[in-house]
Motif scaffolding. Sequence first.
Motif, mmCIF file in Angstrom:
data_model
loop_
_atom_site.group_PDB
_atom_site.id
_atom_site.type_symbol
_atom_site.label_atom_id
_atom_site.label_comp_id
_atom_site.label_asym_id
_atom_site.label_seq_id
_atom_site.Cartn_x
_atom_site.Cartn_y
_atom_site.Cartn_z
ATOM 1 N N SER A 170 1.115 -1.098 -0.131
ATOM 2 C CA SER A 170 0.016 -0.085 0.150
ATOM 3 C C SER A 170 0.755 1.302 -0.120
ATOM 4 C CB SER A 170 -0.848 -0.024 1.467
ATOM 5 O OG SER A 170 -0.308 0.056 2.741
ATOM 6 N N LEU A 171 2.051 1.313 0.531
ATOM 7 C CA LEU A 171 2.882 2.408 0.812
ATOM 8 C C LEU A 171 3.637 2.594 -0.716
ATOM 9 C CD1 LEU A 171 4.590 1.720 4.351
ATOM 10 C CD2 LEU A 171 3.110 3.604 3.651
ATOM 11 N N VAL A 172 3.923 1.559 -1.422
ATOM 12 C CA VAL A 172 4.566 1.837 -2.609
ATOM 13 C C VAL A 172 3.488 2.392 -3.391
ATOM 14 C CG1 VAL A 172 5.447 0.373 -4.534
ATOM 15 C CG2 VAL A 172 6.238 -0.203 -2.186
ATOM 16 N N TYR A 173 2.245 1.916 -3.511
ATOM 17 C CA TYR A 173 1.194 2.486 -4.684
ATOM 18 C C TYR A 173 0.801 3.835 -4.389
ATOM 19 C CZ TYR A 173 0.260 -1.892 -7.183
ATOM 20 O OH TYR A 173 0.176 -2.885 -7.811
ATOM 21 N N ILE A 174 0.900 4.265 -2.937
ATOM 22 C CA ILE A 174 0.516 5.857 -2.597
ATOM 23 C C ILE A 174 1.749 6.635 -2.731
ATOM 24 C CG2 ILE A 174 -1.414 5.116 -1.222
ATOM 25 C CD1 ILE A 174 0.494 5.663 1.143
ATOM 26 N N LEU A 196 5.184 5.495 -10.205
ATOM 27 C CA LEU A 196 4.294 5.723 -11.533
ATOM 28 C C LEU A 196 3.317 4.554 -11.721
ATOM 29 C CD1 LEU A 196 3.472 7.220 -14.034
ATOM 30 C CD2 LEU A 196 5.290 6.167 -15.218
ATOM 31 N N THR A 197 2.185 4.581 -11.128
ATOM 32 C CA THR A 197 1.083 3.463 -11.239
ATOM 33 C C THR A 197 0.462 3.515 -12.599
ATOM 34 O OG1 THR A 197 0.962 3.572 -8.856
ATOM 35 C CG2 THR A 197 -0.831 2.385 -10.403
ATOM 36 N N CYS A 198 0.838 2.491 -13.481
ATOM 37 C CA CYS A 198 0.444 2.673 -14.805
ATOM 38 C C CYS A 198 -1.132 2.413 -15.223
ATOM 39 C CB CYS A 198 1.357 1.858 -15.767
ATOM 40 S SG CYS A 198 2.827 2.703 -16.110
ATOM 41 N N THR A 226 10.676 6.988 -9.383
ATOM 42 C CA THR A 226 11.736 6.054 -9.381
ATOM 43 C C THR A 226 11.242 4.498 -9.311
ATOM 44 O OG1 THR A 226 11.480 6.241 -7.021
ATOM 45 C CG2 THR A 226 13.209 7.753 -8.066
ATOM 46 N N LEU A 227 9.854 4.663 -9.588
ATOM 47 C CA LEU A 227 9.375 2.983 -9.441
ATOM 48 C C LEU A 227 8.202 2.964 -10.342
ATOM 49 C CD1 LEU A 227 10.084 0.286 -7.815
ATOM 50 C CD2 LEU A 227 7.990 1.129 -6.402
ATOM 51 N N VAL A 228 7.797 1.818 -11.107
ATOM 52 C CA VAL A 228 6.932 1.786 -12.149
ATOM 53 C C VAL A 228 6.121 0.636 -11.637
ATOM 54 C CG1 VAL A 228 6.322 1.354 -14.444
ATOM 55 C CG2 VAL A 228 8.053 2.752 -13.825
ATOM 56 N N ALA A 229 4.760 0.642 -11.515
ATOM 57 C CA ALA A 229 3.890 -0.258 -11.208
ATOM 58 C C ALA A 229 3.021 -0.593 -12.609
ATOM 59 C CB ALA A 229 2.997 -0.014 -9.954
ATOM 60 N N ILE A 230 3.080 -1.756 -12.849
ATOM 61 C CA ILE A 230 2.319 -2.375 -14.098
ATOM 62 C C ILE A 230 1.570 -3.710 -13.701
ATOM 63 C CG2 ILE A 230 2.401 -2.674 -16.780
ATOM 64 C CD1 ILE A 230 4.842 -1.142 -16.750
ATOM 65 N N ASP A 231 0.399 -3.514 -13.829
ATOM 66 C CA ASP A 231 -0.174 -4.881 -13.768
ATOM 67 C C ASP A 231 0.120 -5.792 -12.529
ATOM 68 O OD1 ASP A 231 -1.699 -4.296 -16.102
ATOM 69 O OD2 ASP A 231 -0.231 -5.422 -17.312
ATOM 70 N N GLY A 232 0.184 -4.958 -11.250
ATOM 71 C CA GLY A 232 0.496 -5.825 -10.049
ATOM 72 C C GLY A 232 1.885 -5.946 -9.907
ATOM 73 N N ARG A 233 2.930 -5.778 -10.868
ATOM 74 C CA ARG A 233 4.179 -5.949 -10.807
ATOM 75 C C ARG A 233 5.034 -4.711 -10.512
ATOM 76 N NH1 ARG A 233 5.889 -10.759 -14.723
ATOM 77 N NH2 ARG A 233 4.229 -12.162 -14.023
ATOM 78 N N PHE A 234 6.186 -4.519 -9.940
ATOM 79 C CA PHE A 234 6.944 -3.244 -9.559
ATOM 80 C C PHE A 234 8.269 -3.510 -10.567
ATOM 81 C CE2 PHE A 234 4.630 -3.814 -5.654
ATOM 82 C CZ PHE A 234 3.862 -2.847 -5.837
ATOM 83 N N TYR A 235 8.738 -2.203 -10.918
ATOM 84 C CA TYR A 235 9.890 -2.178 -11.742
ATOM 85 C C TYR A 235 10.696 -0.899 -11.430
ATOM 86 C CZ TYR A 235 7.466 -5.654 -15.018
ATOM 87 O OH TYR A 235 6.526 -6.836 -15.287
ATOM 88 N N ASP A 238 6.316 9.442 2.261
ATOM 89 C CA ASP A 238 7.587 8.615 2.030
ATOM 90 C C ASP A 238 8.229 7.689 2.959
ATOM 91 O OD1 ASP A 238 8.037 9.924 -0.671
ATOM 92 O OD2 ASP A 238 9.114 11.537 0.139
ATOM 93 N N PRO A 239 8.243 6.332 2.840
ATOM 94 C CA PRO A 239 8.846 5.578 3.828
ATOM 95 C C PRO A 239 10.303 5.945 4.108
ATOM 96 C CG PRO A 239 8.792 4.575 1.594
ATOM 97 C CD PRO A 239 8.179 5.817 1.338
ATOM 98 N N ILE A 240 10.662 6.025 5.136
ATOM 99 C CA ILE A 240 11.981 6.163 5.715
ATOM 100 C C ILE A 240 13.047 5.132 6.269
ATOM 101 C CG2 ILE A 240 13.313 7.775 7.259
ATOM 102 C CD1 ILE A 240 11.391 9.299 5.426
ATOM 103 N N ALA A 241 14.120 4.945 5.396
ATOM 104 C CA ALA A 241 14.955 3.669 5.890
ATOM 105 C C ALA A 241 15.866 4.265 6.932
ATOM 106 C CB ALA A 241 15.709 3.516 4.700
#
Length: 224
Positions: free
Chosen positions: A52-56, A61-63, A105-114, A175-178
């Motif tokens: 959920s954090l990745v998507y929001i 870029l959620t395609c 910095t990240l692409v989400a396509i059809d439930g997969r992350f790139y 933003d998540p924090i490392a």
Amino acid sequence: MVSRSTKTTLLLIFGIGLLLNPVYLYPNNLDGTGTVVTYEVEPVENETVAESLVYISEQTLTCGTERACALEREVAEQGSLEYNHTVQERLPGWDPFSLSYARYTLVAIDGRFYAPEVREDGERTILTHRELSTMEALDQIAVPNDETSPEVRRAVETGSVTVVDHRIPEFERRDPIAHDGEVYAVTGRSYSSGPPEKVLVWRALFVLVGVGCVAVAWDLRGRE
């Protein structure tokens, strides 16, 4: 030995000081009218929360039908894409938290992350994707704690932070924090106008004590 007159004067000064309002209890909000924002932070403990954090995240870029997705979908389908031109990379020194930062910095396509990658080969530019798991995708967009503001570091170390009359950009963007091998994220945000209730209680108490001190000092001065 302190005289009675001196004691009366000190008591009067102390009482007046309390009546002027103990604003030092709540710095940066002296008149009690500022917007108070509290951010609560916890480690990301499972993949569901991570997803959920990745998507929001604004870094993802959620395609759907966005223009940039046409290129990213083509790269995903073909495995790579190359052409005889160079591409403009992010300039060194750009602040990733400024409004001018519009790169994902990240692409989400059809439930997969790139993770989109660019490789130069002579005069050719080769665009590829590196597929990531959910947790790897979370790490990809996580901001290192040492690159954040002091408020963010304090929140990660203590679990929450309260600020007055300003917002924390990293937390507003979720933003998540490392930090120390773990990834932290905002789990709650609260906004209120004016100081917290406990500060108002202390202020009321000090005003009452101040009135009492002034009354006693005035009475003692009248007897002198």
